[in-house]
Structures are given as structure tokens and as C-alpha cells.
Motif scaffolding. Sequence first.
Motif, PDB file in Angstrom:
ATOM      1  N   LEU A   1       0.834  -1.199   0.000  1.00 23.20           N
ATOM      2  CA  LEU A   1       0.000   0.000   0.000  1.00 23.20           C
ATOM      3  C   LEU A   1       0.870   1.250   0.000  1.00 23.20           C
ATOM      4  N   SER A   2       1.886   1.244   0.833  1.00 23.09           N
ATOM      5  CA  SER A   2       2.800   2.387   0.890  1.00 23.09           C
ATOM      6  C   SER A   2       3.518   2.580  -0.442  1.00 23.09           C
ATOM      7  N   GLN A   3       3.859   1.477  -1.103  1.00 22.05           N
ATOM      8  CA  GLN A   3       4.515   1.568  -2.403  1.00 22.05           C
ATOM      9  C   GLN A   3       3.584   2.198  -3.438  1.00 22.05           C
ATOM     10  N   ASN A   4       2.307   1.845  -3.404  1.00 20.77           N
ATOM     11  CA  ASN A   4       1.346   2.427  -4.346  1.00 20.77           C
ATOM     12  C   ASN A   4       1.167   3.925  -4.099  1.00 20.77           C
ATOM     13  N   ILE A   5       1.129   4.302  -2.821  1.00 18.32           N
ATOM     14  CA  ILE A   5       1.000   5.725  -2.489  1.00 18.32           C
ATOM     15  C   ILE A   5       2.231   6.498  -2.962  1.00 18.32           C
ATOM     16  N   LEU A   6       3.400   5.907  -2.707  1.00 15.14           N
ATOM     17  CA  LEU A   6       4.642   6.548  -3.147  1.00 15.14           C
ATOM     18  C   LEU A   6       4.692   6.656  -4.668  1.00 15.14           C
TER      19      LEU A   6
ATOM     20  N   ASN B   1      13.316   4.790 -12.957  1.00 15.83           N
ATOM     21  CA  ASN B   1      13.659   3.464 -12.451  1.00 15.83           C
ATOM     22  C   ASN B   1      13.045   3.231 -11.073  1.00 15.83           C
ATOM     23  N   GLY B   2      12.992   4.294 -10.257  1.00 16.27           N
ATOM     24  CA  GLY B   2      12.350   4.180  -8.949  1.00 16.27           C
ATOM     25  C   GLY B   2      10.862   3.892  -9.076  1.00 16.27           C
ATOM     26  N   LEU B   3      10.207   4.524 -10.039  1.00 18.38           N
ATOM     27  CA  LEU B   3       8.779   4.271 -10.274  1.00 18.38           C
ATOM     28  C   LEU B   3       8.553   2.834 -10.744  1.00 18.38           C
ATOM     29  N   ARG B   4       9.422   2.360 -11.620  1.00 20.76           N
ATOM     30  CA  ARG B   4       9.303   0.974 -12.110  1.00 20.76           C
ATOM     31  C   ARG B   4       9.435  -0.018 -10.961  1.00 20.76           C
ATOM     32  N   ASN B   5      10.377   0.230 -10.078  1.00 20.59           N
ATOM     33  CA  ASN B   5      10.612  -0.693  -8.962  1.00 20.59           C
ATOM     34  C   ASN B   5       9.457  -0.704  -7.961  1.00 20.59           C
ATOM     35  N   LEU B   6       8.711   0.401  -7.884  1.00 20.77           N
ATOM     36  CA  LEU B   6       7.567   0.445  -6.974  1.00 20.77           C
ATOM     37  C   LEU B   6       6.423  -0.441  -7.459  1.00 20.77           C
ATOM     38  N   LEU B   7       6.441  -0.781  -8.750  1.00 18.61           N
ATOM     39  CA  LEU B   7       5.370  -1.609  -9.320  1.00 18.61           C
ATOM     40  C   LEU B   7       5.781  -3.052  -9.546  1.00 18.61           C
ATOM     41  N   GLN B   8       7.076  -3.342  -9.451  1.00 12.81           N
ATOM     42  CA  GLN B   8       7.556  -4.683  -9.753  1.00 12.81           C
ATOM     43  C   GLN B   8       8.111  -5.367  -8.512  1.00 12.81           C
ATOM     44  N   GLU B   9       7.994  -6.682  -8.507  1.00 16.21           N
ATOM     45  CA  GLU B   9       8.584  -7.448  -7.412  1.00 16.21           C
ATOM     46  C   GLU B   9      10.098  -7.532  -7.568  1.00 16.21           C
TER      47      GLU B   9
END
Length: 313
Positions: A24-29, A82-90
Motif C-alpha cells: 500500500l505504501s509503495q502504491n502511495i509513493l 527506475n524508482g517508479l518501475r521498482n515500486l510496481l515490480q517485485e
Amino acid sequence: MTWSDKNITYVEEFMLLGLVTNPLSQNILFVMFFAIYALTITGNLLIIAVIEQESCLHKPMYFFLANLSFLEILYTSSITPNGLRNLLQESKTISFVGCFTQMFFFLGLGSTECVLLTVMAYDRYIAICQPLFYSRCMNPSVCVNLLCLSWGIGFLNSLVHTVCTAMLPFCKDHLIRHFFCDIPSLWKLSCRDTHPNELVSIFVGGCVIVGSFILTLLSYIYILRVVLRIPSKNGRKKAFSTCGSHLMVVIIYFGTVILTYILPGSDSYNEQKRVLSVIYGVITPLINPIIYGFRNTDFQNAINKSISHRRIR
């Protein structure tokens, strides 16, 4: 991934753990970072377009501002996508080469910004404190040379730090406790004593970062001395507002960079440095166009003029 040869461990890729682990925190970020990144790119592109289009802004101050906006786009783009990509990927892996390429450009662009902010402060110092010499001191040739000097110093500083860090043996693990490849986080992965690297960071990085900060502050101190002599109360208020906002951005940017790269700290303090990196790496590129561009009266008039021309057409 790592592989060993004669008891030496070689790292082929790193794992970026990011700022948070909760989904959830990753989605908000992700939403926050994406919005900031989109606004940053849009705002800085708008500044470049307006300065290029309006001949009244073809002055040294706006030449440096356009280059600062271009720099900010590259600077935040070196880590944010790259930070945005990592927030969506495992899988949040980055190759060894990719990690140090990111570090090189992020440090180079950040160091260039430090020097460029000093150049912009010097430009304002000449314009306000030595107006009779302004056209001679800040002619087109001098402006281009100062810009080249900023980029040269910035990337030379980055080259020293990147090479020194890449030469370290990484044999503890491959987990970078950050959302991008940054020097302090990589030091923690080395099985060699990193004090020599820290000394290089203090002396070489200190000369660029702290030196730029001191020169920038000196320029604004001289500017404020002249501003205090302005007889008009409204004139002083306007000048203080402009200088104060510029100085606020300078202090926030240089302060967070100095706390991260120059001053040593405990493990708990180093964890807080990850939050500081968001300020100078993600938020500052959004603030700069607002402070230096959109709050500027001449720039506002140029935007209104451009909008009026489009309506007439």
C-alpha cells in the motif's frame, strides 16, 4: 546475483530495496513520485520553451535558468523512472554496470547543479552590485565558458567518486537499502575498509559542494548589503522576497547534499539520509522552476505575452 573465484565474491547485479516494503505504501509513493515527476518535467520544459521563444528573456540570467531547467530534467530522470518501475515490480534488480552508470550521471548532474547555482548567484551579484560592468563581465562568451566549467567540474567530481566506489569488492550481500544506487548505500556492501573512500568524498566532494555553497552564500550576502541601501520600502521588500526565496532553495539543496555526502553518521542516521535524498533528488527539481522562473516578474510577463499572442491567432 554473485559468483565466487578464489574466495573473492563478485557481484553481477544489485537488489534495490527502496524506501518502503508495504504494498500500500509503495502504491502511495508511486502516485506521489509520478505526480512530482510529471510536474517537474512539464514545468522545466515550459521554462525552456518560454525563454527560447521570448526575445526579451535572451539574457544571461535566463540563459542559465534554461540550462538549469534542462539539467533538472536530466537529473531527476536519472533516478525517478527506475524508482517508479521498482515500486510496481517485485523484481527490483539492477545490473552492476547499470548501477554505476546511474551513480555516475546522478552525481555528475547533481555536482553540476551545485556549481551552476553558484554561477547564477554570481550573475545576480554582478547585475546588482556591479551593474556598470555587467555587459562586459557576463558577455555570451563568458556565459558559455561558465556553463562548460560547471559541467566539467560536476562530471569530473562524479568520475572520481564512481571509479573509487566501483573498485571496492562487494562481498557482504547485494541488497542496496535505497531506491537508487547511491555512494553511502554501496559502501555498506563492501568487505573492505571504506574510510579512504569517505576521505575522498569529504575532500574532493567537499571542495565542489561546500566550496560552491560558500561562494553562493557570499554572493547573496553582498547582494543583501546592496538591497538594504534601496530607499524604497517596496523595492526592498520585493528584493528581499526574491533573494530570500532563492536563498531558501540553495540552503535546502546544499544542506541535504552536505548532510548526505560530507557528514558521517550512525546507522540510524544513515537510514534518515534516504529521506533526505528524496528532497534533493526528487523534490528540488520541482521547486527550482517555481522559485527561479514562475515567481519572476519578467518571466510571468513573458508567459502572459505568449498566451495573448496565441489567443490573437
